[in-house]
Design a protein around this motif. Structure first.
Motif, PDB file in Angstrom:
ATOM      1  N   LEU A   1       0.805  -1.241   0.022  1.00  0.00           N
ATOM      2  CA  LEU A   1       0.010   0.139   0.043  1.00  0.00           C
ATOM      3  C   LEU A   1       1.022   1.217   0.149  1.00  0.00           C
ATOM      4  CD1 LEU A   1      -2.730   1.434   0.209  1.00  0.00           C
ATOM      5  CD2 LEU A   1      -2.719   1.092   2.598  1.00  0.00           C
ATOM      6  N   GLU A   2       0.667   2.226  -0.907  1.00  0.00           N
ATOM      7  CA  GLU A   2       1.724   3.161  -1.288  1.00  0.00           C
ATOM      8  C   GLU A   2       1.237   4.483  -0.656  1.00  0.00           C
ATOM      9  OE1 GLU A   2       3.411   1.804  -5.521  1.00  0.00           O
ATOM     10  OE2 GLU A   2       1.678   3.142  -5.405  1.00  0.00           O
ATOM     11  N   PHE A   3      -0.161   4.669  -0.743  1.00  0.00           N
ATOM     12  CA  PHE A   3      -0.729   5.926  -0.208  1.00  0.00           C
ATOM     13  C   PHE A   3      -2.167   5.590   0.522  1.00  0.00           C
ATOM     14  CE2 PHE A   3       1.815   7.286  -3.870  1.00  0.00           C
ATOM     15  CZ  PHE A   3       2.680   8.283  -3.193  1.00  0.00           C
ATOM     16  N   TRP A   4      -2.251   6.331   1.653  1.00  0.00           N
ATOM     17  CA  TRP A   4      -3.334   6.201   2.277  1.00  0.00           C
ATOM     18  C   TRP A   4      -4.008   7.509   2.275  1.00  0.00           C
ATOM     19  CZ3 TRP A   4      -6.316   2.426   4.710  1.00  0.00           C
ATOM     20  CH2 TRP A   4      -7.594   2.724   5.301  1.00  0.00           C
ATOM     21  N   ILE A   5      -5.041   7.662   1.583  1.00  0.00           N
ATOM     22  CA  ILE A   5      -5.963   9.159   1.389  1.00  0.00           C
ATOM     23  C   ILE A   5      -6.981   9.428   2.757  1.00  0.00           C
ATOM     24  CG2 ILE A   5      -7.611  10.458  -0.091  1.00  0.00           C
ATOM     25  CD1 ILE A   5      -5.022   9.353  -1.400  1.00  0.00           C
ATOM     26  N   ALA A   6      -6.636  10.302   3.300  1.00  0.00           N
ATOM     27  CA  ALA A   6      -7.511  10.865   4.394  1.00  0.00           C
ATOM     28  C   ALA A   6      -8.190  12.163   4.257  1.00  0.00           C
ATOM     29  CB  ALA A   6      -6.513  10.946   5.531  1.00  0.00           C
ATOM     30  N   GLN A   7      -9.231  12.296   4.633  1.00  0.00           N
ATOM     31  CA  GLN A   7     -10.093  13.537   4.494  1.00  0.00           C
ATOM     32  C   GLN A   7      -9.706  14.392   5.782  1.00  0.00           C
ATOM     33  OE1 GLN A   7     -12.039  13.510   1.629  1.00  0.00           O
ATOM     34  NE2 GLN A   7     -12.941  15.589   1.867  1.00  0.00           N
ATOM     35  N   SER A   8      -9.717  15.770   5.435  1.00  0.00           N
ATOM     36  CA  SER A   8      -9.865  16.622   6.547  1.00  0.00           C
ATOM     37  C   SER A   8     -11.157  16.742   7.295  1.00  0.00           C
ATOM     38  CB  SER A   8      -9.390  18.154   5.999  1.00  0.00           C
ATOM     39  OG  SER A   8     -10.761  18.458   5.206  1.00  0.00           O
ATOM     40  N   PRO A   9     -10.656  16.970   8.692  1.00  0.00           N
ATOM     41  CA  PRO A   9     -11.991  16.780   9.592  1.00  0.00           C
ATOM     42  C   PRO A   9     -13.087  17.701   9.028  1.00  0.00           C
ATOM     43  CG  PRO A   9     -10.114  17.222  10.850  1.00  0.00           C
ATOM     44  CD  PRO A   9      -9.720  17.178   9.525  1.00  0.00           C
ATOM     45  N   GLU A  10     -13.017  18.984   8.440  1.00  0.00           N
ATOM     46  CA  GLU A  10     -13.951  19.771   7.946  1.00  0.00           C
ATOM     47  C   GLU A  10     -14.832  19.035   6.829  1.00  0.00           C
ATOM     48  OE1 GLU A  10     -10.933  20.641   8.561  1.00  0.00           O
ATOM     49  OE2 GLU A  10     -10.802  21.736  10.293  1.00  0.00           O
ATOM     50  N   GLN A  11     -14.150  18.216   6.035  1.00  0.00           N
ATOM     51  CA  GLN A  11     -14.932  17.688   4.875  1.00  0.00           C
ATOM     52  C   GLN A  11     -15.120  16.222   5.100  1.00  0.00           C
ATOM     53  OE1 GLN A  11     -11.698  18.813   2.005  1.00  0.00           O
ATOM     54  NE2 GLN A  11     -13.425  20.109   0.906  1.00  0.00           N
ATOM     55  N   ALA A  12     -15.083  15.682   6.278  1.00  0.00           N
ATOM     56  CA  ALA A  12     -15.292  14.425   6.462  1.00  0.00           C
ATOM     57  C   ALA A  12     -16.722  13.846   5.968  1.00  0.00           C
ATOM     58  CB  ALA A  12     -15.253  13.984   8.018  1.00  0.00           C
ATOM     59  N   SER A  13     -17.723  14.686   6.142  1.00  0.00           N
ATOM     60  CA  SER A  13     -19.098  14.080   5.551  1.00  0.00           C
ATOM     61  C   SER A  13     -19.306  14.507   4.212  1.00  0.00           C
ATOM     62  CB  SER A  13     -20.132  15.033   6.493  1.00  0.00           C
ATOM     63  OG  SER A  13     -19.979  16.590   6.194  1.00  0.00           O
TER      64      SER A  13
END
Length: 434
Positions: A337-349
């Motif tokens: 697994l090369e990259f894990w995409i994480a969403q910023s808290p403000e855009q989690a929904s």
């Protein structure tokens, strides 16, 4: 219901499947380098295809049944009969020499033991249409190159080589009737595994005089130079010695002579071998034969109707896997697994930005994962760590300063203002790792 597979069968969890994939990838890479073409055949064949080759007694070792069309069939226990049938069907139109390989799964109803299960995968490599010993040298040099590619050396593995024609010439020179040859083969084949007195008794029972039996029992100690010195002028032996010397010269030119040991006790248990035969063993003697094969010039005619010289070998995945693990050489080629995409808290929904980023990076050739439900950022990062991600891409498309932030252990954060720039950089990283 039992949660275990049937005796002699295996489950391949991702870790074991990755090891199997490493073996397969190495096999394919090396064999294709030698210009062999891959083929396959059906895993279910007519029962007579195997009884014709090995006799009715083979049935006790098969998974066989009568199908719904009242046809006696069997799961394939080996690939050579299928190969012979396929070559025979198109023998007139195939370019010679035929250079084919396959990686079939094979099935035998036998007692399971170390290195031998009731199913296994096997590399089968065959050459058809060439009688010169250079073909024999090409075949074994490829088997040795496979060993090298696994990280093994000639201190780990030795190729033990003989020639059925040379052995037959020696038996003829010793005035042993050809009706006694099968008994002599059987003794030679088990010479290392049974007491000397038992071997002597079996040779006596085959009608060999004591003096002749002692000569046969001494075959295990003879190297090629000793056979040349002792029998080099015998009319029944000399042509075969000359041919084998040519074979050894080819092996030297191919760079594999240091792996080779001349051994008259290698006769191969299968009765159809007609010429040079070989087996690869680990030097410690810890495992069964890693690989075995040789020349079988009469088999295609009897099975496939094509009167063509042929030679080949088989190498199973079970023994080579055990050997690689014991030497610390097994590589697990799972998908990293090369990259894990994480969403910023403000855009989690509202994950559209993360999803668009993942899609673009995957199209750029990267291996990407992300959380499949809305989570806090620290939980997303923790999930990525557990998944073994090399780097994290924090997505905040609402930000004009840092819409994509890449975090890697031991590196400062990198900021990308366009998705195209991120993908171009990630693709370069992917290329440097591969």
């Amino acid at each position: 219901m039992s949660q275990k597979p049937l005796p002699g069968f295996r489950d391949f969890y991702p870790e074991q499947f990755a090891e199997r994939a490493h073996i397969f990838e190495t096999w394919r890479r090396i064999v294709r380098r030698y210009a062999f073409l891959e083929y396959d055949g059906p895993p279910l064949e007519p029962l007579e295809l195997y009884t014709q080759k090995s006799g009715d007694e083979i049935v006790t070792q098969l998974y066989n049944f009568v199908d719904k069309g009242d046809r006696p069939v069997a799961m394939r226990p080996e690939m050579t009969p299928t190969f012979a049938r396929m070559v025979g069907a198109k023998a007139q139109t195939l370019r010679k020499p035929v250079r084919w390989f396959s990686l079939p799964q094979l099935f035998r109803y036998e007692r399971t033991q170390k290195g031998r299960l009731r199913e296994h995968f096997q590399l089968n490599v065959d050459i058809v249409g060439e009688s010169d010993v250079l073909a024999d040298a090409e075949l074994i040099s490829m088997a040795i190159e496979i060993m090298r590619s696994f990280g093994l050396t000639n201190t780990d593995v030795r190729a033990r080589v003989s020639d059925r024609r040379l052995l037959n010439g020696l038996l003829e020179h010793l005035a042993i009737p050809d009706t006694s040859w099968p008994a002599v083969y059987a003794v030679l084949d088990k010479l290392e595994r049974q007491p000397r007195e038992v071997s002597a008794e079996k040779l006596a029972a085959a009608g060999l005089p004591t003096e002749t039996a002692e000569i046969i029992l001494g075959f295990a100690t003879l190297d090629f130079a000793a056979v040349q010195a002792r029998y080099g002028e015998a009319p029944a032996v000399k042509p075969h010695l000359d041919r084998f010397a040519e074979y050894l010269a080819h092996l030297d030119a191919l760079g594999v002579a240091s792996w080779i040991r001349f051994d008259l006790t290698i006769v191969r248990g299968l009765a159809y071998y007609t010429g040079i035969v070989f087996e690869l063993f680990d030097n410690v003697g810890e495992f069964r034969a890693i690989c075995g094969g040789g020349r079988y010039d009469n088999l295609l005619k009897s099975l496939g109707g094509a009167d063509l010289p042929a030679l080949g070998f088989g190498m199973g995945d079970v023994v080579i896997g055990e050997l690689l693990r014991s030497r610390g050489l097994m590589q697990s080629r799972g998908t990293a697994l090369e990259f894990w995409i994480a969403q910023s808290p403000e855009q989690a929904s509202a994950p559209a930005g993360a999803l668009q980023t993942a899609t673009a990076m995957r199209q750029a050739g990267c291996t990407v994962e992300y959380a499949l439900k809305a989570q806090k950022l620290d939980k997303q990062v923790d999930a990525g760590r557990k998944a073994g991600a090399h780097a994290f891409v924090i997505v905040d498309t609402a930000s004009t300063d840092a819409p994509w932030r890449v975090r890697r252990a031991g590196h400062d954060d990198q900021i990308f203002t366009t998705l195209e720039a991120l993908c171009a950089w990630a693709s370069l990283q992917n290329g440097s790792r591969s």
